[in-house]
Design an enzyme around this catalytic site. Sequence first.
Site, mmCIF file in Angstrom:
data_model
loop_
_atom_site.group_PDB
_atom_site.id
_atom_site.type_symbol
_atom_site.label_atom_id
_atom_site.label_comp_id
_atom_site.label_asym_id
_atom_site.label_seq_id
_atom_site.Cartn_x
_atom_site.Cartn_y
_atom_site.Cartn_z
ATOM 1 N N ASP A 229 27.777 -23.310 16.651
ATOM 2 C CA ASP A 229 29.006 -22.732 17.192
ATOM 3 C C ASP A 229 30.190 -23.491 16.613
ATOM 4 O O ASP A 229 30.061 -24.639 16.179
ATOM 5 C CB ASP A 229 29.002 -22.832 18.722
ATOM 6 N N HIS A 230 31.329 -22.827 16.579
ATOM 7 C CA HIS A 230 32.560 -23.474 16.155
ATOM 8 C C HIS A 230 33.267 -24.071 17.374
ATOM 9 O O HIS A 230 33.572 -23.358 18.329
ATOM 10 C CB HIS A 230 33.490 -22.470 15.470
ATOM 11 N N PHE B 154 33.825 -19.438 20.710
ATOM 12 C CA PHE B 154 33.031 -18.248 21.040
ATOM 13 C C PHE B 154 32.298 -17.671 19.823
ATOM 14 O O PHE B 154 32.257 -16.460 19.644
ATOM 15 C CB PHE B 154 33.911 -17.161 21.683
ATOM 16 N N HIS B 155 31.693 -18.541 19.003
ATOM 17 C CA HIS B 155 30.994 -18.078 17.807
ATOM 18 C C HIS B 155 29.525 -18.516 17.766
ATOM 19 O O HIS B 155 29.062 -19.012 16.742
ATOM 20 C CB HIS B 155 31.692 -18.605 16.545
ATOM 21 N N PRO B 156 28.742 -18.355 18.820
ATOM 22 C CA PRO B 156 27.346 -18.795 18.747
ATOM 23 C C PRO B 156 26.531 -17.931 17.787
ATOM 24 O O PRO B 156 26.646 -16.704 17.775
ATOM 25 C CB PRO B 156 26.852 -18.629 20.189
#
Length: 552
Positions: free
Chosen positions: A308-309, A483-485
């Site tokens: 994630d980011h 919110f980038h899983p």
Amino acid sequence: MNSLQFDYIVVGAGTAGCLLANRLSADPAKRVLLLEAGKQDNYPWIHIPVGYLYCIGNPRTDWLYKTLPEPGLNGRSLAYPRGKTLGGCSSINGMIYMRGQARDYNAWATATGEPQWDWAHSLPDFMAHEDHYRMDQHGTATPAFGKLHGHGGEWRVEKQRLRWDILEAFAEAAVQAGIERTEDFNSGDNAGVGYFEVNQKSGWRWNTSKAFLRPVRSRKNLVIWTEAHVEKLLFTTQDGKPRCTGAQVMRGGQSLSVQAHNEVILSAGAIGSPQLLQLSGIGDATHLTNLGIAVVKDLPGVGQNLQDHLQIRAVFKVEGASTLNTLANSWWGKAKIGLEYLLKRSGPMSMSPSQLGAFTKSDPSQPYANLEYHVQPLSLDAFGEDLHAFPAFTASVCNLNPSSRGSVTITSNKSTDAPAVAPNYLSTEEDRLIAAQSLRQVRAIASQPALAGYTPQEWKPGVVYQSDEALARLAGDIANTIFHPVGTTKMGRNNDLSAVVDPFLRVHGVLGLRVVDASVMPTITSGNTNSPTLMIAEKAARWIQQKHQPKA
């Protein structure tokens, strides 16, 4: 054909699922069922761009996951939003159109041994559904731009409909700090500073439900069920291997079995897909057995490799600048904001969470841009809280290629129990060093002449923190997910024991089952992940439709 029998079942009507349902149902001879646990996307705040503030953390549109306490975040647990409605995360996300970098896809091709994942082969799959505003009749596209972008597809890309002087000043300060300007973040090399383009249409959010489902909902061979919670996948045995034949679905208080003659395609996202695989008996055999789940296929990689980011939110007070803090903290400012959107569909209510972006290196020794900035004319202590009373801007910066890896693991055999989500942020020395370097870089930009007239003063993390160790620890206090899983059912070669799906997204050792969503990414893309997920779905739909499917 029985009403509960289909050719294809797509589980999850999110970013990938909506495109898949569109493409697979284009053949009138194939019956397609699209299953979505959430409701219709008729909640008004889905469609007003700033409505993400009212969709995230709202059980109407969000699964409301939380992470376990994170050691790298000094014991904090984060809210972990995932879309629960038609359109999935495209209904609640930041609307930023970002492909990533060519090197991301070239690395996928190398890792999987499949050249169709490289940039040259993936670019047409981005363009296939793109509808870029610069390619409109009176647009500004050059011939070179036209070779990289599509027009007339379902996925609308537009310019943002607002402007802030403080962001213009930050962009110029970034140039003074050595970051070149760019007019296109999506050419394969996104290095530079410029304004994000967004998935909006005339000031409204453009989600994948609008783009891919609404135009085809009248197709007789496409069935869409909302509020349909998939409890587990169903299997038989064929030629000594498990074959996925359908799904058990809770809908309207009844448990139903739906059957797929051709394939079940799992598009439940980086949290939902590994969760459902594990609930269905596909995952680490020891863990599943301990939970009383019969093992269908021992695949220990299911739920692992979570990436994630993590964005670190540096906040600077300013003087003499108009920011959203001051505008939104007065009754007249709120009235002005509402009236502008009502009359023009522009202004702060049309805002994505971030307007200005920059991609650059954390250190000159880096071979490529490995940091992404999301710059905003506002500040707050945490997402969902009130804006600060003083004028300020936030320069959120994230490591595009974190080396930290986490996991998604079910904790029971009940489909209604949330899985344990452990991103494991800042767990490597490399990630902590880049966090410190990125905060120093923000300071360097803020000190440039272009911002001097606004007298920026560092509010967070605070100038007293100078050492790498101190900055990395403070990053843990002020950072949050972007919110980038991805990555939790990674694709890989047949001999990759950590891989869950093969290069054509078929689950290893299981017939009739694919995963098509962000969870298949072996490594995270260098930017926002929504549009890469659409590219994955575009490619997968073509493979699924081929009569003679390629062999991994």
